[in-house]
Design a protein around this motif. Sequence first.
Motif, PDB file in Angstrom:
ATOM      1  N   UNK A 145       0.813  -1.214   0.000  1.00 43.57           N
ATOM      2  CA  UNK A 145       0.000   0.000   0.000  1.00 43.57           C
ATOM      3  C   UNK A 145       0.848   1.267   0.000  1.00 43.57           C
ATOM      4  N   UNK A 146       2.027   1.196   0.591  1.00 44.23           N
ATOM      5  CA  UNK A 146       2.857   2.406   0.672  1.00 44.23           C
ATOM      6  C   UNK A 146       4.320   2.138   0.322  1.00 44.23           C
ATOM      7  N   UNK A 147       4.584   1.018  -0.366  1.00 47.17           N
ATOM      8  CA  UNK A 147       5.927   0.710  -0.853  1.00 47.17           C
ATOM      9  C   UNK A 147       5.820   0.128  -2.261  1.00 47.17           C
ATOM     10  N   UNK A 148       6.838   0.369  -3.071  1.00 51.45           N
ATOM     11  CA  UNK A 148       6.879  -0.254  -4.385  1.00 51.45           C
ATOM     12  C   UNK A 148       7.250  -1.721  -4.237  1.00 51.45           C
ATOM     13  N   UNK A 149       7.015  -2.516  -5.264  1.00 47.92           N
ATOM     14  CA  UNK A 149       7.377  -3.926  -5.210  1.00 47.92           C
ATOM     15  C   UNK A 149       8.877  -4.057  -4.966  1.00 47.92           C
ATOM     16  N   UNK A 150       9.276  -4.861  -4.006  1.00 49.90           N
ATOM     17  CA  UNK A 150      10.704  -4.984  -3.684  1.00 49.90           C
ATOM     18  C   UNK A 150      11.481  -5.661  -4.804  1.00 49.90           C
ATOM     19  N   UNK A 151      12.765  -5.291  -4.890  1.00 52.14           N
ATOM     20  CA  UNK A 151      13.612  -5.812  -5.965  1.00 52.14           C
ATOM     21  C   UNK A 151      14.673  -6.787  -5.474  1.00 52.14           C
ATOM     22  N   UNK A 152      14.773  -7.001  -4.169  1.00 51.39           N
ATOM     23  CA  UNK A 152      15.746  -7.949  -3.647  1.00 51.39           C
ATOM     24  C   UNK A 152      15.233  -9.373  -3.712  1.00 51.39           C
ATOM     25  N   UNK A 153      15.933 -10.267  -3.023  1.00 48.63           N
ATOM     26  CA  UNK A 153      15.465 -11.647  -2.913  1.00 48.63           C
ATOM     27  C   UNK A 153      14.157 -11.676  -2.132  1.00 48.63           C
TER      28      UNK A 153
END
Length: 208
Positions: A171-179
Amino acid sequence: MKKLFISKYREELGLLPSFCNENHIELVATPFIRFEPVTFSVDSDFEVVFFVSIRAASFFLLNQDIPKHVHLACVGETTAKKLRDKGYDVSFTGLKSGQPEQVANDFLEWLGSRRVFIPCSQQSKRTISKVIPSNQKEEKVVYQTLRDCKPLDDCDCYIFTSPSNLESFLLCNIKPEGKIIAWGTTTKKTMLESKMFVDYTLDYSNEE
């Protein structure tokens, strides 16, 4: 890896903080949900109560005593251990809590013709309940799961411990790019529906 996120409070973790400290990894341990009790009543007799989590057990036991003839069942060993630590006997424990669909089928076979009461959250995915015939179960919301979203700095690895935590995070973060690690197949399904890549899915929903 320098920074690891998990959607649990640090005090709920036994092994991970020590592991991160020994390997010089910054641990960010914070859930994206919170919980409140719900007033409920038990409308019919039951012979088994199934706990989908230790949280469901805790909120149920705030208001209910367990009759001596009732058997306790739970999704996995982590919940079973916490119940035993509180002095309860556990008659059924799911073998792979990270695979609730399999636990549901195993439990249905073990249950036989007995009636079961299932305490849950209003956001439950009902993985266990939906395989049980309606005339054998009573399912009641005993607590609310509420979103508690906040911005999170980038991490190298993200461990999401429930669908609700993931949904609130997004809701308040972009999709994570790490593992990305899913705390079981139900969380993995929600990740895939959100068009996220899953690097690893736990068979057993615990730190080991």
